[in-house]
Design a protein around this motif. Structure first.
Motif, mmCIF file in Angstrom:
data_model
loop_
_atom_site.group_PDB
_atom_site.id
_atom_site.type_symbol
_atom_site.label_atom_id
_atom_site.label_comp_id
_atom_site.label_asym_id
_atom_site.label_seq_id
_atom_site.Cartn_x
_atom_site.Cartn_y
_atom_site.Cartn_z
ATOM 1 N N SER A 141 -50.778 -31.100 19.106
ATOM 2 C CA SER A 141 -49.952 -30.087 18.456
ATOM 3 C C SER A 141 -49.929 -28.788 19.243
ATOM 4 C CB SER A 141 -50.459 -29.832 17.031
ATOM 5 O OG SER A 141 -51.809 -29.383 17.050
ATOM 6 N N ASP A 142 -50.872 -28.604 20.167
ATOM 7 C CA ASP A 142 -50.893 -27.404 21.002
ATOM 8 C C ASP A 142 -49.974 -27.519 22.213
ATOM 9 O OD1 ASP A 142 -53.003 -25.841 19.599
ATOM 10 O OD2 ASP A 142 -54.215 -27.588 20.109
ATOM 11 N N SER A 143 -49.486 -28.718 22.485
ATOM 12 C CA SER A 143 -48.531 -28.929 23.571
ATOM 13 C C SER A 143 -47.164 -28.430 23.140
ATOM 14 C CB SER A 143 -48.464 -30.427 23.901
ATOM 15 O OG SER A 143 -47.281 -30.748 24.603
ATOM 16 N N THR A 144 -46.453 -27.762 24.047
ATOM 17 C CA THR A 144 -45.136 -27.211 23.734
ATOM 18 C C THR A 144 -44.003 -28.212 23.954
ATOM 19 O OG1 THR A 144 -44.973 -26.298 25.973
ATOM 20 C CG2 THR A 144 -45.836 -24.847 24.245
ATOM 21 N N VAL A 147 -39.114 -29.564 28.504
ATOM 22 C CA VAL A 147 -38.792 -28.209 28.054
ATOM 23 C C VAL A 147 -37.520 -28.213 27.206
ATOM 24 C CG1 VAL A 147 -38.231 -25.856 28.775
ATOM 25 C CG2 VAL A 147 -39.905 -27.193 30.079
ATOM 26 N N ARG A 181 -50.529 -21.919 26.231
ATOM 27 C CA ARG A 181 -50.942 -22.326 24.889
ATOM 28 C C ARG A 181 -51.835 -23.561 24.924
ATOM 29 N NH1 ARG A 181 -46.554 -23.508 20.220
ATOM 30 N NH2 ARG A 181 -46.915 -25.731 20.603
ATOM 31 N N LEU A 182 -51.437 -24.567 25.670
ATOM 32 C CA LEU A 182 -52.234 -25.792 25.749
ATOM 33 C C LEU A 182 -53.561 -25.533 26.459
ATOM 34 C CD1 LEU A 182 -52.502 -28.845 25.304
ATOM 35 C CD2 LEU A 182 -51.313 -29.188 27.488
ATOM 36 N N PRO A 224 -41.235 -30.671 23.118
ATOM 37 C CA PRO A 224 -40.492 -30.786 21.857
ATOM 38 C C PRO A 224 -40.887 -32.017 21.047
ATOM 39 C CG PRO A 224 -39.015 -30.164 23.643
ATOM 40 C CD PRO A 224 -40.336 -30.510 24.283
ATOM 41 N N ASP A 225 -40.902 -31.865 19.731
ATOM 42 C CA ASP A 225 -41.329 -32.950 18.840
ATOM 43 C C ASP A 225 -40.528 -34.245 19.029
ATOM 44 O OD1 ASP A 225 -43.343 -31.412 17.797
ATOM 45 O OD2 ASP A 225 -42.220 -30.792 16.021
ATOM 46 N N SER A 228 -54.578 -31.573 17.035
ATOM 47 C CA SER A 228 -54.773 -30.347 17.810
ATOM 48 C C SER A 228 -55.782 -30.648 18.917
ATOM 49 C CB SER A 228 -55.300 -29.228 16.918
ATOM 50 O OG SER A 228 -56.633 -29.513 16.505
#
Length: 355
Positions: free
Chosen positions: A198-201, A303, A27-28, A203-204, A326
């Motif tokens: 925001s494209d990084s997975t 993760v 995704r990133l 966790p917030d 983003s």
């Protein structure tokens, strides 16, 4: 903006998103590539099948060029090279210097080879072996790092080699890009800045810990894996630095067992990889065993979202970052800032009116 880097790899902007373990996934990488920069897929924590699947997922998301980061000292490095050649990956990047033979195999297949280095002599060596470019990371960079600041290391390497040099360590905006170009670099590479998109997975809640950090909250420790490792200073890191040798080694054994289950590697393969690492970096066996900490402790935070159980590799720039754009917003902003900075510098050089 066209530079030797954009011409070499076929991207629109001279910006590289580095191959961060557990962070730089499809995704990133695809979001970075779509925005016109070079995304690098991290493969060290993947099995061969996972790597193949991840490459295909990136290709399903974008037609833009991207790369894969490889561990040159891994026992299956040649198998991974064959995967990226077969899958048509544009760039192979390495955290450690690849062998002359590995560089030749990749180049014969039309793959651009870009090792990361932390010393002038390493850049000279891989350039002589045929590397197409190098990433030069100064001590400000996150993860495993050296002692020499980017502003000292970068001009050394630029003056020493005749291949494109990509600057890493301390970059996050357009001003930094222009500064790197002024030193003679062909672009910049960034890890922490892309982690906080925001494209990084990631966790917030973990991203929030990064955003709350000041520059004084980022430290270098050897207690995770025996090597200098730049990361956020947390309660866990403090406890690691206070723990004794026996506790550190016991933790490393547990993490090695856990990584073996995830990676599918046999104990024999892990031992061979450890032997290669030992010789490549001149480590003691205790340090090799401690190195088993790194992938699992990073996974806990990046993760699983448990910074209380894991570590957060970080460049010093984390203390300057305040938002989570983003990749498209970030890259667009950097290029606008670079244009504005360049115009301002042109103004400084303009002739002054006669009185």
């Amino acid at each position: 903006m066209e530079t030797a880097l954009t011409r070499l790899v076929g991207v629109r902007h001279p910006i590289v998103q580095t191959g961060m373990g557990w962070v730089a996934g499809p995704r990133l990488v695809s979001a970075t590539a779509e925005a016109g920069a070079l995304g690098i897929l991290a493969s060290a924590t993947m099995t061969l099948d996972q790597l193949r699947s991840a490459v295909r997922e990136v290709k399903s998301r974008t037609d833009a060029p991207f790369g894969v980061n490889l561990r040159a000292d891994a026992g299956d490095a040649r198998d991974r090279v064959r995967v990226i050649i077969k899958e048509g990956v544009r760039v192979a990047s390495f955290a450690l210097a690849p062998s002359k033979e590995l560089i030749a195999e990749l180049k014969d297949a039309g793959v651009v080879v870009i090792p990361s280095i932390g010393a002038r002599r390493h850049a000279e060596k891989v350039a002589a072996w045929g590397a197409d470019a190098v990433v030069v990371q100064g001590g400000e960079g996150g993860g495993h790092t050296g002692e020499v600041a980017t502003t000292v290391l970068l001009p050394q390497v630029v003056d020493a080699v005749d291949i494109p040099v990509i600057a890493a360590g301390g970059f996050y905006d357009g001003r930094g890009l222009v500064a790197a170009l002024a030193y003679g670099a062909a672009g910049v590479a960034m890890g922490t800045r892309f982690l906080l998109t925001s494209d990084s997975t990631v966790p917030d809640p973990v991203k929030a810990r990064y955003l709350a950090a000041t520059v004084k909250d980022i430290t270098v420790t050897t207690r995770v894996d025996g090597l200098p490792h730049r990361m956020l200073r947390t309660e866990l890191v403090a406890s690691l630095e206070k723990s004794g040798r026996a506790a550190s080694l016991a933790r490393a054994v547990r993490h090695a067992a856990a990584f073996r289950r995830i990676s599918g590697l046999s104990w024999l393969r892990m031992a061979r990889d450890g032997l290669a690492m030992k010789h490549g970096k001149d480590l003691t066996w205790s340090q090799v065993l401690l190195a088993a900490n790194t992938p699992m402790m990073l996974k806990s935070a990046m993760v699983d979202g448990r910074p209380d159980l894991g570590v957060m590799a970080s460049g010093q720039v984390a203390g300057l970052l305040e938002d989570v754009p983003s990749c498209a917003e970030l890259i667009g902003r950097i290029m606008r800032e670079a244009g504005e900075t360049t115009e301002r510098l042109r103004g400084l050089a303009a002739p002054q009116p006669q009185s």
